[in-house]
Motif scaffolding. Structure first.
Motif, short mmCIF file in Angstrom:
data_model
loop_
_atom_site.label_atom_id
_atom_site.label_comp_id
_atom_site.label_asym_id
_atom_site.label_seq_id
_atom_site.Cartn_x
_atom_site.Cartn_y
_atom_site.Cartn_z
N LEU A 90 0.86 -1.18 0.00
CA LEU A 90 0.00 0.00 0.00
C LEU A 90 0.90 1.23 0.00
CD1 LEU A 90 -3.02 0.86 0.19
CD2 LEU A 90 -2.75 0.86 2.68
N ALA A 91 0.46 2.29 -0.65
CA ALA A 91 1.30 3.48 -0.72
C ALA A 91 0.46 4.74 -0.79
CB ALA A 91 2.24 3.41 -1.93
N SER A 92 1.03 5.82 -0.27
CA SER A 92 0.44 7.15 -0.41
C SER A 92 1.19 7.89 -1.50
CB SER A 92 0.56 7.94 0.90
OG SER A 92 -0.18 7.34 1.93
N PRO A 93 0.51 8.27 -2.58
CA PRO A 93 1.17 9.09 -3.60
C PRO A 93 1.05 10.57 -3.22
CG PRO A 93 -1.03 8.50 -4.34
CD PRO A 93 -0.85 7.88 -2.97
N PHE A 94 2.06 11.34 -3.57
CA PHE A 94 2.03 12.77 -3.28
C PHE A 94 2.15 13.62 -4.55
CE2 PHE A 94 3.03 10.69 0.64
CZ PHE A 94 2.37 11.45 1.60
N SER A 95 1.90 12.98 -5.67
CA SER A 95 1.89 13.68 -6.96
C SER A 95 1.17 12.81 -7.98
CB SER A 95 3.32 13.95 -7.44
OG SER A 95 4.01 12.73 -7.67
N ASP A 100 0.87 7.49 -11.39
CA ASP A 100 1.24 6.75 -12.60
C ASP A 100 2.19 5.60 -12.27
OD1 ASP A 100 -0.26 8.30 -14.36
OD2 ASP A 100 1.37 9.74 -14.68
N LEU A 101 3.16 5.86 -11.41
CA LEU A 101 4.10 4.82 -11.01
C LEU A 101 3.37 3.68 -10.30
CD1 LEU A 101 7.59 5.36 -9.43
CD2 LEU A 101 6.04 3.66 -8.51
N LEU A 102 2.51 4.04 -9.37
CA LEU A 102 1.79 3.01 -8.61
C LEU A 102 0.84 2.21 -9.49
CD1 LEU A 102 1.14 5.04 -5.33
CD2 LEU A 102 2.62 3.04 -5.58
N GLU A 103 0.28 2.85 -10.51
CA GLU A 103 -0.57 2.11 -11.45
C GLU A 103 0.25 1.09 -12.22
OE1 GLU A 103 -4.14 2.10 -12.31
OE2 GLU A 103 -3.78 2.57 -10.20
N GLN A 109 -5.43 -0.23 -4.12
CA GLN A 109 -6.12 0.94 -3.59
C GLN A 109 -5.09 2.00 -3.24
OE1 GLN A 109 -8.02 0.19 0.27
NE2 GLN A 109 -6.65 -1.54 0.59
N TYR A 110 -5.58 3.17 -2.84
CA TYR A 110 -4.69 4.29 -2.54
C TYR A 110 -4.95 4.83 -1.15
CZ TYR A 110 -3.16 4.49 -7.38
OH TYR A 110 -2.61 4.18 -8.59
N LYS A 111 -3.88 5.17 -0.44
CA LYS A 111 -3.99 5.88 0.83
C LYS A 111 -3.70 7.36 0.56
CE LYS A 111 -3.94 7.37 4.95
NZ LYS A 111 -2.74 7.41 5.78
N ILE A 112 -4.58 8.21 1.06
CA ILE A 112 -4.42 9.65 0.88
C ILE A 112 -3.95 10.26 2.19
CG2 ILE A 112 -5.54 11.80 0.17
CD1 ILE A 112 -5.46 9.60 -1.97
#
Length: 331
Positions: A90-95, A100-103, A109-112
């Protein structure tokens, strides 16, 4: 109950340390390990003021993010290590670039993070993936959360919300455990708790209060370097926490029917008591409170619960000390 251990920046930019965290955390029984995907050029600048001077080797926060970054191949190795150890990556994207990288990695799923809850540009990017999000509400008021929830509903994004306090470490008076119930009532979705207290009991309390998701920072030692070290749980503590939370989960999933005590019948016969006399009593003597004692087991005399109906009654025959008192002994 979903239990998420956040590695965050505890890896200090080392792929080896990050892999070690995954393996150690998998053994604690957590469901997911979480990273933060920071791409310095896409999310930050040299003017970022937050936590600038905590590191002597990074002149700016921008430099820190660059030092903390992994290559896409590194991230793939970390994702594969999670898969191998049967924990969710699981990861939180900050941009948007991080999304795109996580996809490309294939996250579920995404953590905000708390600072991104009102970043509708990022939320739109994530909405386009069609994947659910977990919102951390640390810096958001209810009004701000309402706006974000409205946005997500319009985009048909499934979401859950974590009560969180953005303070490192969080003090007991800042936990906001009461907000768990308030979030449940307001949004009627899965609600959890994101912790920065560095104390096992905080997440245990959140679980007992109905949190369905728990998140906390993990570290090998709180004495280690890093911005979140003092706000994190150590590996042994996480094992203790997971075991406690799983037990609480079982308890909450198996409510006790207090109207039915039939399964205690045998025990009640052992532990409940019957009335007896505590001294020799002669025929015709009036029973007083001070003449009575309650003795095990139940069923050998008048139930102790009925002592009041005995007081003031006369005895029909002599009784020896410690004899059980029967109905037929009373006039």
């Amino acid at each position: 109950m979903k239990i998420i251990a956040e590695i965050g920046q505890a890896h200090e930019g080392s792929l080896g340390i990050a892999l070690s965290y995954i393996r150690a955390l998998a053994e604690t029984g957590v469901d997911a390990v979480k990273f933060q995907v920071h791409i310095a050029e896409a999310e930050s600048s040299e003017f970022e003021p937050f936590r600038v001077k905590f590191s002597q080797q990074d002149k700016t926060r921008f430099d820190y993010w660059k030092r903390m970054s992994f290559t896409e191949e590194d991230w793939r190795l970390l994702k594969n290590e999670c898969d191998k150890n049967k924990v969710e990556f699981l990861a939180s994207p900050f941009s948007n670039e991080a999304v795109d990288l996580l996809e490309r990695l294939g996250v579920n799923q995404y953590k905000i993070g708390s600072g991104e809850v009102n970043n509708f540009l990022l939320l739109q990017k994530i909405a386009d993936t069609g994947k659910p999000v977990i919102l951390s509400s640390g810096m958001s008021s209810f009004n701000e959360l309402d706006d974000t929830v409205k946005f997500l509903k319009e985009k048909k994004v499934a979401y859950s919300i974590l009560q969180c306090t953005t303070a490192y470490p969080t003090k007991p008076e800042e936990y906001g455990l009461n907000v768990i119930a308030e979030l449940k009532e307001r949004y009627n979705v899965s609600i959890g708790y994101s912790d920065h207290s560095a104390k096992v009991e905080t997440c245990i309390a959140a679980a007992a209060l109905g949190a369905e998701i728990l998140e906390f920072h993990a570290v090998f030692s709180r004495k280690s370097f890093g911005p979140d070290a003092t706000s994190s749980l150590e590996i042994e503590e996480i094992t203790t926490l997971v075991n406690a939370v799983r037990n609480i989960e079982k308890a909450r999933n198996n409510p006790v029917d207090k109207t039915d005590n039939s399964k205690f019948t045998a025990l009640k016969n052992i532990f409940e008591k019957s009335l007896a006399v505590n001294k020799d009593i002669k025929d015709g003597q009036v029973i007083q409170f001070d003449n009575l004692e309650a003795k095990k087991p139940k069923g050998f005399g008048i139930p102790a619960s009925e002592f009041e109906k005995v007081i003031g009654k006369k005895i029909k025959q002599d009784l020896k000390q410690w004899d059980f008192l029967q109905e037929e002994d009373l006039k």
